[in-house]
Scaffold this motif. Structure first.
Motif, short mmCIF file in Angstrom:
data_model
loop_
_atom_site.label_atom_id
_atom_site.label_comp_id
_atom_site.label_asym_id
_atom_site.label_seq_id
_atom_site.Cartn_x
_atom_site.Cartn_y
_atom_site.Cartn_z
N ARG A 1 47.09 -37.12 -134.59
CA ARG A 1 48.35 -37.80 -134.28
C ARG A 1 48.44 -38.16 -132.81
O ARG A 1 48.93 -39.23 -132.43
CB ARG A 1 49.53 -36.90 -134.67
CG ARG A 1 49.79 -36.82 -136.17
CD ARG A 1 50.76 -35.71 -136.43
NE ARG A 1 51.41 -35.82 -137.74
CZ ARG A 1 52.01 -34.81 -138.34
NH1 ARG A 1 52.03 -33.63 -137.76
NH2 ARG A 1 52.58 -34.97 -139.51
N ASP A 2 47.95 -37.26 -131.96
CA ASP A 2 47.95 -37.54 -130.52
C ASP A 2 46.97 -38.66 -130.18
O ASP A 2 47.21 -39.44 -129.25
CB ASP A 2 47.57 -36.28 -129.74
CG ASP A 2 48.61 -35.17 -129.87
OD1 ASP A 2 49.78 -35.49 -130.14
OD2 ASP A 2 48.23 -34.00 -129.70
N ALA A 3 45.88 -38.75 -130.95
CA ALA A 3 44.88 -39.79 -130.68
C ALA A 3 45.36 -41.17 -131.09
O ALA A 3 44.91 -42.18 -130.54
CB ALA A 3 43.57 -39.45 -131.42
N VAL A 4 46.27 -41.22 -132.07
CA VAL A 4 46.84 -42.51 -132.53
C VAL A 4 48.35 -42.37 -132.49
O VAL A 4 49.02 -42.27 -133.52
CB VAL A 4 46.35 -42.86 -133.95
CG1 VAL A 4 46.75 -44.29 -134.32
CG2 VAL A 4 44.84 -42.69 -134.08
N PRO A 5 48.93 -42.38 -131.30
CA PRO A 5 50.37 -42.09 -131.17
C PRO A 5 51.28 -43.15 -131.77
O PRO A 5 52.46 -42.87 -132.04
CB PRO A 5 50.56 -41.99 -129.65
CG PRO A 5 49.45 -42.82 -129.07
CD PRO A 5 48.29 -42.62 -129.99
N ASP A 6 50.78 -44.37 -131.97
CA ASP A 6 51.63 -45.44 -132.49
C ASP A 6 51.71 -45.47 -134.01
O ASP A 6 52.45 -46.29 -134.58
CB ASP A 6 51.12 -46.79 -131.99
CG ASP A 6 51.26 -46.94 -130.47
OD1 ASP A 6 52.17 -46.31 -129.91
OD2 ASP A 6 50.44 -47.65 -129.86
N ALA A 7 50.98 -44.60 -134.70
CA ALA A 7 51.02 -44.58 -136.16
C ALA A 7 52.37 -44.08 -136.65
O ALA A 7 52.86 -43.03 -136.20
CB ALA A 7 49.91 -43.70 -136.72
N ALA A 8 52.98 -44.83 -137.55
CA ALA A 8 54.29 -44.43 -138.09
C ALA A 8 54.14 -43.42 -139.21
O ALA A 8 55.02 -42.57 -139.41
CB ALA A 8 55.05 -45.65 -138.58
N ASP A 9 53.06 -43.52 -139.99
CA ASP A 9 52.81 -42.57 -141.07
C ASP A 9 51.31 -42.45 -141.30
O ASP A 9 50.52 -43.25 -140.78
CB ASP A 9 53.55 -42.97 -142.35
CG ASP A 9 53.39 -44.43 -142.68
OD1 ASP A 9 54.40 -45.14 -142.75
OD2 ASP A 9 52.23 -44.88 -142.86
N TRP A 10 50.94 -41.47 -142.09
CA TRP A 10 49.53 -41.12 -142.25
C TRP A 10 49.15 -40.92 -143.71
O TRP A 10 49.95 -40.41 -144.50
CB TRP A 10 49.22 -39.83 -141.49
CG TRP A 10 49.20 -39.99 -140.01
CD1 TRP A 10 50.29 -40.00 -139.17
CD2 TRP A 10 48.05 -40.17 -139.18
NE1 TRP A 10 49.88 -40.17 -137.88
CE2 TRP A 10 48.52 -40.28 -137.85
CE3 TRP A 10 46.68 -40.24 -139.44
CZ2 TRP A 10 47.65 -40.46 -136.78
CZ3 TRP A 10 45.80 -40.42 -138.37
CH2 TRP A 10 46.29 -40.53 -137.06
N VAL A 11 47.91 -41.28 -143.99
CA VAL A 11 47.25 -40.85 -145.23
C VAL A 11 46.22 -39.82 -144.82
O VAL A 11 45.35 -40.08 -143.98
CB VAL A 11 46.56 -42.03 -145.94
CG1 VAL A 11 45.73 -41.52 -147.12
CG2 VAL A 11 47.59 -43.05 -146.42
N VAL A 12 46.32 -38.63 -145.38
CA VAL A 12 45.39 -37.54 -145.09
C VAL A 12 44.42 -37.42 -146.26
O VAL A 12 44.83 -37.42 -147.42
CB VAL A 12 46.15 -36.21 -144.88
CG1 VAL A 12 45.18 -35.06 -144.72
CG2 VAL A 12 47.05 -36.31 -143.66
N GLY A 13 43.14 -37.34 -145.94
CA GLY A 13 42.14 -37.26 -147.00
C GLY A 13 41.00 -36.34 -146.65
O GLY A 13 40.90 -35.84 -145.53
N GLY A 14 40.13 -36.12 -147.62
CA GLY A 14 38.97 -35.28 -147.37
C GLY A 14 38.04 -35.24 -148.56
O GLY A 14 38.42 -35.57 -149.68
#
Length: 309
Positions: A174-187
């Motif tokens: 999140r700190d690396a991409v501070p402008d992201a409004a939301d996230w998809v987390v995967g693995g």
């Protein structure tokens, strides 16, 4: 006798470090530095152990037998763990996908890989946890198309290649991409299991919430069917010998009822990345290129569907 066993173990330790460096050097250099430090410490301890064993033999003043046996057993166990932790190195086309070009800027740090679109950037970013012991670069080819579509992508470099040791990696992303409004987390595999934990913990946050969970040949460790509000896409393969179709089916009840399950015909466990064959896996019935395209396209459609117009 014990002194000579110590000498042999020291030689084996150096041999294991040499083997790892010869067969997985790229993964060691480009991975989280924790494993490189373990290799260095193993080499240093082997040298010290070798010197002490020879000195003990000449002086004929061995330590108490029980203590020396315990140390030798611990040393043998440690060597075995170091060998087991050898990462699966990334292979083509993942290595080529790591190159910056006009469409995507690729950056590496000790704990992450970041793909940033050069053009218009989507408000939805993707964070990904690699499978156990897999070089983080191995997922570059399958995830890069998401960045080419405009979605920032962050791949964690886990300490010792274990996702459970990177539980804080999502907050750092999140700190690396501070402008992201939301996230998809995967693995992938174990990475997906940890991604499920991270998604479940973060889908209700006010800032940069998780709106999607993307599972590659994986499933949660516990039941998140009632607590997870994010949408879920589970992609698995019919020829997976590790996250088998039976295991994926059995775990369906642990995911929300609206989870989408996509089962790809002929795809094996290792085809979700580019790192060569994996012990215990099934035999794929489609090419790596076909599998990668199907996985990447399904992922792209899923992330796009979560992105506001």
């Amino acid at each position: 006798m014990l002194s000579w066993i110590a000498v042999v173990l020291a030689a084996v330790a150096v041999a294991v470090v040499t083997w790892v460096c010869l067969t997985a050097w790229g993964a060691v250099v480009h991975g989280n530095p924790a494993y490189a430090l373990v290799l260095g410490a193993t080499t240093l301890l082997a040298i010290v152990g070798f010197a002490l064993a020879l000195r003990g033999a000449r002086a004929a003043k061995p330590l108490r037998v029980a203590g020396r046996v315990a140390l030798l057993v611990a040393a043998a166990t440690g060597i075995a763990v170091v060998a087991w932790l050898r990462p699966y190195p990334a292979v083509e086309p993942a290595l080529t996908a790591m190159r910056t070009d006009a469409s995507v800027t690729v950056t590496e740090s000790p704990d992450r890989i970041v793909f940033l679109p050069s053009g218009e950037v989507s408000s939805t970013a993707v964070f990904f946890q690699p499978g156990a012991l897999v070089d983080a670069r191995a997922y570059a080819a399958v995830l890069r198309p998401l960045a080419e579509r405009g979605h920032p992508v962050v791949i964690a470099k886990q300490p010792l290649g274990i996702a459970f040791l990177a539980l804080g990696a999502f907050d750092e992303a999140r700190d690396a991409v501070p402008d992201a409004a939301d996230w998809v987390v995967g693995g992938h595999s174990l990475g997906g299991t940890v991604a499920s934990i991270q998604a479940d913990e973060s889908d209700g946050t006010a800032a940069s919430p998780v709106t999607g969970l993307l599972l590659y040949a994986s499933y949660p460790a516990g039941d998140i069917s009632a607590s997870l509000t994010a949408r879920v896409l589970s992609i698995s393969g019919t020829e997976d010998g590790l996250a088998t179709p039976e295991k994926v089916d059995e775990s369906a009840a642990t995911l929300p009822t609206d989870t989408e399950f996509l089962v790809l015909e002929g795809v094996s466990h290792a085809q979700f990345g580019a790192y060569g064959p994996q012990a215990g896996d099934g035999t794929p019935e489609v090419s790596d290129d076909v599998a990668r395209h199907e996985i990447s396209e399904a992922s792209r459609l899923f992330v796009d569907s979560l992105t506001p117009d």
